[in-house]
Design a protein around this motif. Structure first.
Motif, PDB file in Angstrom:
ATOM      1  N   ALA A  73       0.819  -1.115   0.039  1.00 40.82           N
ATOM      2  CA  ALA A  73      -0.054  -0.192  -0.038  1.00 40.82           C
ATOM      3  C   ALA A  73       0.958   1.185  -0.061  1.00 40.82           C
ATOM      4  CB  ALA A  73      -0.957  -0.051   1.074  1.00 40.82           C
ATOM      5  N   VAL A  74       2.055   1.064   0.699  1.00 37.66           N
ATOM      6  CA  VAL A  74       3.089   2.473   0.788  1.00 37.66           C
ATOM      7  C   VAL A  74       3.536   2.527  -0.625  1.00 37.66           C
ATOM      8  CG1 VAL A  74       4.974   3.231   1.795  1.00 37.66           C
ATOM      9  CG2 VAL A  74       3.402   2.246   3.149  1.00 37.66           C
ATOM     10  N   ALA A  75       3.905   1.285  -1.308  1.00 36.60           N
ATOM     11  CA  ALA A  75       4.483   1.322  -2.485  1.00 36.60           C
ATOM     12  C   ALA A  75       3.560   2.090  -3.368  1.00 36.60           C
ATOM     13  CB  ALA A  75       4.862  -0.243  -3.020  1.00 36.60           C
ATOM     14  N   GLN A  76       2.295   1.602  -3.549  1.00 35.28           N
ATOM     15  CA  GLN A  76       1.289   1.926  -4.400  1.00 35.28           C
ATOM     16  C   GLN A  76       0.978   3.436  -4.399  1.00 35.28           C
ATOM     17  OE1 GLN A  76      -0.106   1.007  -7.498  1.00 35.28           O
ATOM     18  NE2 GLN A  76      -0.532  -0.902  -6.555  1.00 35.28           N
ATOM     19  N   LEU A 187       9.026  -4.284  10.632  1.00 32.62           N
ATOM     20  CA  LEU A 187       9.618  -4.022   9.170  1.00 32.62           C
ATOM     21  C   LEU A 187       8.952  -3.107   8.313  1.00 32.62           C
ATOM     22  CD1 LEU A 187      12.164  -4.138   7.203  1.00 32.62           C
ATOM     23  CD2 LEU A 187      11.179  -6.332   6.322  1.00 32.62           C
ATOM     24  N   ALA A 188       7.528  -3.445   8.246  1.00 31.47           N
ATOM     25  CA  ALA A 188       6.427  -2.851   7.561  1.00 31.47           C
ATOM     26  C   ALA A 188       6.239  -1.250   8.337  1.00 31.47           C
ATOM     27  CB  ALA A 188       5.185  -3.455   7.710  1.00 31.47           C
ATOM     28  N   ILE A 189       6.294  -1.144   9.422  1.00 31.27           N
ATOM     29  CA  ILE A 189       6.289   0.223  10.102  1.00 31.27           C
ATOM     30  C   ILE A 189       7.483   0.962   9.720  1.00 31.27           C
ATOM     31  CG2 ILE A 189       6.254   1.391  12.218  1.00 31.27           C
ATOM     32  CD1 ILE A 189       3.419   0.162  11.181  1.00 31.27           C
ATOM     33  N   VAL A 190       8.696   0.421   9.705  1.00 33.59           N
ATOM     34  CA  VAL A 190       9.826   1.231   9.318  1.00 33.59           C
ATOM     35  C   VAL A 190       9.656   1.526   7.791  1.00 33.59           C
ATOM     36  CG1 VAL A 190      12.238   0.893   8.945  1.00 33.59           C
ATOM     37  CG2 VAL A 190      11.245  -0.142  10.966  1.00 33.59           C
ATOM     38  N   VAL A 191       9.270   0.940   7.035  1.00 34.11           N
ATOM     39  CA  VAL A 191       8.978   1.252   5.727  1.00 34.11           C
ATOM     40  C   VAL A 191       8.002   2.415   5.695  1.00 34.11           C
ATOM     41  CG1 VAL A 191       7.932   0.571   3.524  1.00 34.11           C
ATOM     42  CG2 VAL A 191       9.383  -0.981   4.502  1.00 34.11           C
ATOM     43  N   GLY A 192       6.991   2.250   6.478  1.00 35.71           N
ATOM     44  CA  GLY A 192       6.126   3.562   6.599  1.00 35.71           C
ATOM     45  C   GLY A 192       6.709   4.979   7.266  1.00 35.71           C
ATOM     46  N   ILE A 193       7.544   4.666   7.909  1.00 31.29           N
ATOM     47  CA  ILE A 193       8.129   5.922   8.584  1.00 31.29           C
ATOM     48  C   ILE A 193       8.941   6.450   7.593  1.00 31.29           C
ATOM     49  CG2 ILE A 193       9.878   6.606  10.298  1.00 31.29           C
ATOM     50  CD1 ILE A 193       8.519   4.540  12.254  1.00 31.29           C
ATOM     51  N   VAL A 194       9.999   5.633   7.065  1.00 27.75           N
ATOM     52  CA  VAL A 194      10.714   6.175   5.880  1.00 27.75           C
ATOM     53  C   VAL A 194      10.009   6.720   4.676  1.00 27.75           C
ATOM     54  CG1 VAL A 194      12.482   5.397   4.162  1.00 27.75           C
ATOM     55  CG2 VAL A 194      12.734   4.499   6.554  1.00 27.75           C
ATOM     56  N   ALA A 195       9.076   6.080   4.342  1.00 25.00           N
ATOM     57  CA  ALA A 195       8.116   6.687   3.247  1.00 25.00           C
ATOM     58  C   ALA A 195       7.624   8.199   3.440  1.00 25.00           C
ATOM     59  CB  ALA A 195       7.297   5.773   2.837  1.00 25.00           C
ATOM     60  N   TRP A 196       7.188   8.146   4.950  1.00 21.43           N
ATOM     61  CA  TRP A 196       6.653   9.438   5.177  1.00 21.43           C
ATOM     62  C   TRP A 196       7.497  10.641   5.384  1.00 21.43           C
ATOM     63  CZ3 TRP A 196       7.075  13.397   9.077  1.00 21.43           C
ATOM     64  CH2 TRP A 196       6.243  14.091   9.283  1.00 21.43           C
ATOM     65  N   PHE A 197       8.822  10.422   5.824  1.00 19.20           N
ATOM     66  CA  PHE A 197       9.721  11.322   5.774  1.00 19.20           C
ATOM     67  C   PHE A 197      10.128  11.749   4.307  1.00 19.20           C
ATOM     68  CE2 PHE A 197      10.445  10.607  10.262  1.00 19.20           C
ATOM     69  CZ  PHE A 197      10.792  11.818  10.805  1.00 19.20           C
ATOM     70  N   LEU A 198      10.342  10.738   3.407  1.00 22.85           N
ATOM     71  CA  LEU A 198      10.654  10.978   1.988  1.00 22.85           C
ATOM     72  C   LEU A 198       9.470  11.984   1.373  1.00 22.85           C
ATOM     73  CD1 LEU A 198      12.639  10.229  -0.082  1.00 22.85           C
ATOM     74  CD2 LEU A 198      11.353   8.129  -0.598  1.00 22.85           C
ATOM     75  N   MET A 199       8.249  11.350   1.746  1.00 16.36           N
ATOM     76  CA  MET A 199       7.130  12.134   1.004  1.00 16.36           C
ATOM     77  C   MET A 199       6.911  13.432   1.358  1.00 16.36           C
ATOM     78  SD  MET A 199       4.644  11.904  -1.317  1.00 16.36           S
ATOM     79  CE  MET A 199       4.209  10.065  -1.631  1.00 16.36           C
ATOM     80  N   PHE A 200       7.049  13.727   3.053  1.00 20.19           N
ATOM     81  CA  PHE A 200       6.808  14.880   3.577  1.00 20.19           C
ATOM     82  C   PHE A 200       7.619  15.948   4.192  1.00 20.19           C
ATOM     83  CE2 PHE A 200       2.887  12.064   3.971  1.00 20.19           C
ATOM     84  CZ  PHE A 200       2.085  12.932   3.048  1.00 20.19           C
ATOM     85  N   GLY A 279      -4.236  12.018  -8.417  1.00 19.82           N
ATOM     86  CA  GLY A 279      -2.759  12.721  -8.333  1.00 19.82           C
ATOM     87  C   GLY A 279      -2.932  13.618  -7.414  1.00 19.82           C
ATOM     88  N   GLY A 280      -1.597  14.213  -6.804  1.00 14.58           N
ATOM     89  CA  GLY A 280      -1.458  15.213  -6.189  1.00 14.58           C
ATOM     90  C   GLY A 280      -1.676  15.197  -4.847  1.00 14.58           C
ATOM     91  N   ARG A 281      -2.460  14.290  -4.306  1.00  9.64           N
ATOM     92  CA  ARG A 281      -2.645  14.140  -2.892  1.00  9.64           C
ATOM     93  C   ARG A 281      -2.017  12.921  -2.174  1.00  9.64           C
ATOM     94  NH1 ARG A 281      -7.086  16.016  -0.057  1.00  9.64           N
ATOM     95  NH2 ARG A 281      -7.590  14.887   1.767  1.00  9.64           N
ATOM     96  N   ALA A 282      -1.267  13.423  -1.281  1.00  3.67           N
ATOM     97  CA  ALA A 282      -0.293  12.167  -0.732  1.00  3.67           C
ATOM     98  C   ALA A 282      -0.712  11.918   0.562  1.00  3.67           C
ATOM     99  CB  ALA A 282       1.135  12.501  -0.811  1.00  3.67           C
ATOM    100  N   LYS A 283      -0.568  10.629   0.917  1.00  2.00           N
ATOM    101  CA  LYS A 283      -0.883   9.981   2.301  1.00  2.00           C
ATOM    102  C   LYS A 283      -0.148   8.814   2.513  1.00  2.00           C
ATOM    103  CE  LYS A 283      -5.340  12.123   3.612  1.00  2.00           C
ATOM    104  NZ  LYS A 283      -6.602  11.920   4.333  1.00  2.00           N
ATOM    105  N   ILE A 284       0.515   8.685   3.715  1.00  2.00           N
ATOM    106  CA  ILE A 284       1.300   7.400   4.038  1.00  2.00           C
ATOM    107  C   ILE A 284       0.295   6.845   5.194  1.00  2.00           C
ATOM    108  CG2 ILE A 284       3.189   6.473   4.903  1.00  2.00           C
ATOM    109  CD1 ILE A 284       3.513   7.375   1.894  1.00  2.00           C
ATOM    110  N   VAL A 285       0.087   7.308   6.140  1.00  2.00           N
ATOM    111  CA  VAL A 285      -0.616   6.930   7.306  1.00  2.00           C
ATOM    112  C   VAL A 285      -1.913   6.362   6.838  1.00  2.00           C
ATOM    113  CG1 VAL A 285      -1.415   6.992   9.431  1.00  2.00           C
ATOM    114  CG2 VAL A 285       0.684   8.230   8.879  1.00  2.00           C
TER     115      VAL A 285
END
Length: 331
Positions: A73-76, A187-200, A279-285
């Motif tokens: 889901a984070v990848a998508q 591991l999934a939560i670590v991915v989510g945290i990294v993705a959140w920092f990368l996105m926002f 597009g244009g509207r990002a969310k990770i959580v």
């Protein structure tokens, strides 16, 4: 002489329960919070209907089961934020699992096999990105094509037979935990945290959102839209490769048959999480909570003895409702 005193009206923001209740009356509130509200409702309902739903063993089982879907889901989310979609993500994960299995079968060990799994998946992501960014092929057609390519390669390389794997590292990954939280979900939560920092919190995330909002405006501001699109499909594929390692650990084999439920549920989790499909509207959580909601729904229905034939129906109804609510999201 008394001069007139000019007064200005100062608007003081309302506080308390009243404004919150008024906001909750609007459909935009439910659209913005579909995933967390739905998850809370499901937990309450299933905990009442099934005493075993909130047991420690079942919670741990749900979190482990949700780990792969959370990662996908984070990848998508990265892809959909640019206004695209990755239909090949489950096939990419399958090819990564086969890459892991063949490497393990050749005696390369866990870590080299894991690297090959990631690289095998990354190739599909790179092809997707190049086809879309440089070849100007629409994302739907490009990823639909690579879905078939990855599926075919997985079947050809294994002759259609699963590769059984017995590994201490994979066993530890599957069974290890910190309290009730298993290693896969950590591991999934670590991915989510990294993705959140990368996105926002990084410029790259701003570029991803800008390309999804308006590619022409992004290019006019000096953003290389092509590179951004290549990057998001590559990120999605690498995360699919990570999901492949977890999948192999979970079932103890590299299975060449594609599991399309991961594709459908990854998109469903993103929709539930409030990410705009345009597009244009990002969310990770949000997508992470969406993945947890879908996992809890399936788990709860199973505990209640509901036939597996009805479970896709329930998931579909939830997703359609969430998609309808997205019409009322705040712009």
């Amino acid at each position: 002489m008394n001069l007139p005193v000019k007064t200005t009206n100062v608007v003081v923001p309302e506080k308390g329960v009243g404004p919150a209740l008024r906001e909750a009356r609007h459909l935009s509130f439910w659209a913005e919070n579909a995933a967390p509200i739905g998850l809370v409702v499901l937990v309450i309902v299933f905990s009442i209907l099934s005493p075993s739903f909130l047991t420690i063993g079942n919670i741990q089982s749900m979190l482990v089961a949700a780990a792969i879907l959370v990662i996908l889901a984070v990848a998508q989310s990265f892809v959909i934020t640019t206004g695209g979609i990755d239909l090949s993500i489950s096939a990419t994960m399958t090819l990564g699992a086969v890459g892991f299995g063949l490497s393990w079968q050749a005696g390369l060990g866990f870590w080299p096999s894991a690297v090959i799994a990631l690289l095998s998946s990354a190739v599909i992501g790179l092809v997707n990105g190049l086809l879309i960014a440089k070849g100007k092929v629409t994302d739907f057609i490009a990823t639909l094509g690579t879905l078939s390519v990855a599926t075919g390669l997985a079947l050809i390389l294994t002759s259609g037979r699963p590769i059984s794997i017995t590994s201490v590292e994979l066993l530890r990954l599957t069974t290890g935990s910190v309290w009730i939280i298993g290693f896969p979900f950590i591991l999934a939560i670590v991915v989510g945290i990294v993705a959140w920092f990368l996105m926002f919190r990084m410029r790259f995330g701003l570029h991803v959102q800008a390309v999804g909002g308006s590619e022409e405006a992004a290019v006019a501001n000096g953003i290389n839209a092509g590179r951004v699109r290549i990057a998001v499909y590559l990120i999605a594929a690498v995360l699919a490769g990570l999901g492949a390692i977890l999948l192999v650990a979970r079932i103890g084999a590299a299975e060449p048959a594609i599991n399309t439920s991961y594709l459908l549920n990854s998109i469903a989790a993103v929709v539930l999480g409030g990410v705009s499909l345009t597009g244009g509207r990002a969310k990770i959580v949000g997508p992470i909570l969406g993945a947890l909601l879908l996992t809890a729904l399936t788990n709860g229905l199973t505990l209640l003895g509901v036939s597996q034939f009805y479970q896709p129906l329930a998931v579909g109804l939830v997703v359609v409702l969430a998609a309808l609510l997205t019409r009322f999201q705040k712009k």
